[in-house]
Design an enzyme around this catalytic site. Structure first.
Site, PDB file in Angstrom:
ATOM      1  CB  THR A 116      -5.604   8.140   5.870  1.00  0.00           C
ATOM      2  OG1 THR A 116      -4.291   7.642   5.602  1.00  0.00           O
ATOM      3  CG2 THR A 116      -5.519   9.422   6.672  1.00  0.00           C
ATOM      4  CG  HIS A 123      -1.846  -1.136   1.318  1.00  0.00           C
ATOM      5  ND1 HIS A 123      -2.821  -1.356   0.382  1.00  0.00           N
ATOM      6  CD2 HIS A 123      -1.948  -2.130   2.216  1.00  0.00           C
ATOM      7  CE1 HIS A 123      -3.494  -2.458   0.712  1.00  0.00           C
ATOM      8  NE2 HIS A 123      -2.986  -2.948   1.812  1.00  0.00           N
TER       9      HIS A 123
END
Ligand SMILES: *[C@@H]1O[C@H](CO)[C@@H](O)[C@H](O)[C@H]1NC(C)=O
Ligand SMILES: *[C@@H]1O[C@H](CO)[C@@H](O)[C@H](O)[C@H]1NC(C)=O
Length: 360
Positions: free
Chosen positions: A233, A84
């Site tokens: 987030t 990610h």
């Protein structure tokens, strides 16, 4: 293997892809995160778009004071590609003062867009980007639209053993947000990380890099920042994260940005269809009446709530006053015209008694 490595890194989203698979786009994209990670649908999520005119200045917010950031006291850091983002594990000897409690560093990571396209920032200022500073070298008309962001994650070391434990508790994590902009010159401190991305091209790869002064990655003014309560987030999006977003951006060169955007894959090395690791940013979330504070007074552009009320009432009373003035002036002028016409009428009627003449 990937999971074991990430536990080693002090496991924490986004370093720990626990639970259901997620991505930024597609069937597991951000609009679907709440399905597998309920906290992602909460009312105090991050990032946000900070409307600087609604920010409440709070002069009691002290400067952020990193302790041990310049000399991390360890010969090497571990840099990883978790599929990610690029994550740099930080030792807990790095501390932050100037927050409600003493926080210890866990890791830092990046969010970015894709080559040649705007976007990549998570937190926004007034709808897009870092403010262009006078004399800045940002591309694209002042501040750059190509703005990645760096997040330095810390946990409350007074109350919790590590970040994975702290993330479940309100106020357990504190994150520093740094807006990156494209400027004319390379930023030497960022090369400490960027020069090693070639060793972690694929998800799950990890490398040891020489330690360096983490403080040099931060902007010079650590007393100027925005503060609000938000979340991680990335899934699991736990809330109760104390956010500090520095007002000053840090400038890297276009070549450095391209290194960040172009080096990594979101897929493992064995994957037959490699996917580039790009656009790893979440869109701004609803503020839902959360206060956003600033450690500094408002600039000439913004107004406080009190001032806005004063301006609105001032405008209403101003308009009312103007209306009354116009109304009475018009009334007087009409009266005078009537009087004049009356005189003319009388004068003319004296001259010609059966002339109709103008009527008021
Ligand atoms: C974090 O601390 C908790 C509680 O002490 C412990 O159970 C857990 O194994 C620790 N996790 C990591 C990744 O070190
Ligand atoms: C954040 O939350 C804590 C505790 O819930 C509260 O004391 C603090 O005032 C909040 N800070 C901001 C900036 O809203």
């Amino acid at each position: 293997m990937l999971r074991a490595l990430l536990l080693l890194l002090g496991g924490l989203a986004p370093a720990l892809p626990a639970g259901p698979h997620w991505a930024y786009e597609g069937p597991h994209g951000q609009q679907h995160w709440p399905e597998g990670h309920p906290a992602c649908g909460g009312r105090a999520q991050s990032p946000i778009d900070i409307q600087t005119r609604w920010v409440q200045p709070d002069p009691s917010l002290p400067p952020i004071r990193p302790v041990g950031y310049r000399r991390p006291g360890t010969p090497a850091f571990t840099l990883a590609n978790n599929g990610h983002t690029a994550v740099l594990a930080l030792p807990p000897s790095l501390r932050l003062q100037g927050l409600p409690r003493s926080f210890a560093a866990a890791q830092l990571h990046f969010h970015w867009g894709r080559p040649g396209r705007a976007g990549g920032a998570e937190h926004l200022l007034d709808g897009h980007r870092a403010p262009a500073e006078p004399g800045g070298h940002g591309l694209g008309g002042g501040g750059s639209l190509l703005c990645p962001q760096m997040h330095v994650v810390h946990y409350d070391a007074e109350r919790y053993a590590n970040a994975s434990e702290a993330q479940h508790h309100a106020g357990g994590l504190a994150v520093l947000g740094v807006l990156l902009e494209v400027g004319a010159d390379p930023h030497p401190a960022y090369n400490n990380i960027l020069n090693h991305l070639g060793s972690i091209r694929y998800a799950g790869q990890t490398t040891a890099i020489p330690s360096f002064s983490v403080q040099d990655l931060l902007p010079p003014r650590l007393d100027l920042y925005y503060r609000y309560n938000g979340s991680l987030t990335t899934p699991p999006c736990f809330q109760g994260v104390l956010w500090t977003l520095f007002q000053q951006p840090v400038r890297i060169s276009l070549a450095q940005l391209e290194q960040l955007q172009g080096a990594l894959y979101a897929t493992e090395a064995a994957e037959p269809e490699p996917q580039r690791l790009v656009d790893n940013f979440r869109v701004p979330q609803e503020l839902n009446q959360r206060p956003v504070l600033s450690s500094f007074p408002r600039g000439p552009k913004g107004y406080s709530t009190g001032e806005v009320v004063a301006i609105v009432f001032g405008a209403i009373f101003g308009c009312l006053g103007l209306f009354l003035v116009v109304h009475f002036v018009a009334k007087r002028m009409r009266a005078r015209r009537v009087q004049e016409q009356d005189v003319v009428f009388k004068a003319s009627s004296r001259r010609a008694p059966d002339d109709d003449g103008p009527r008021p």
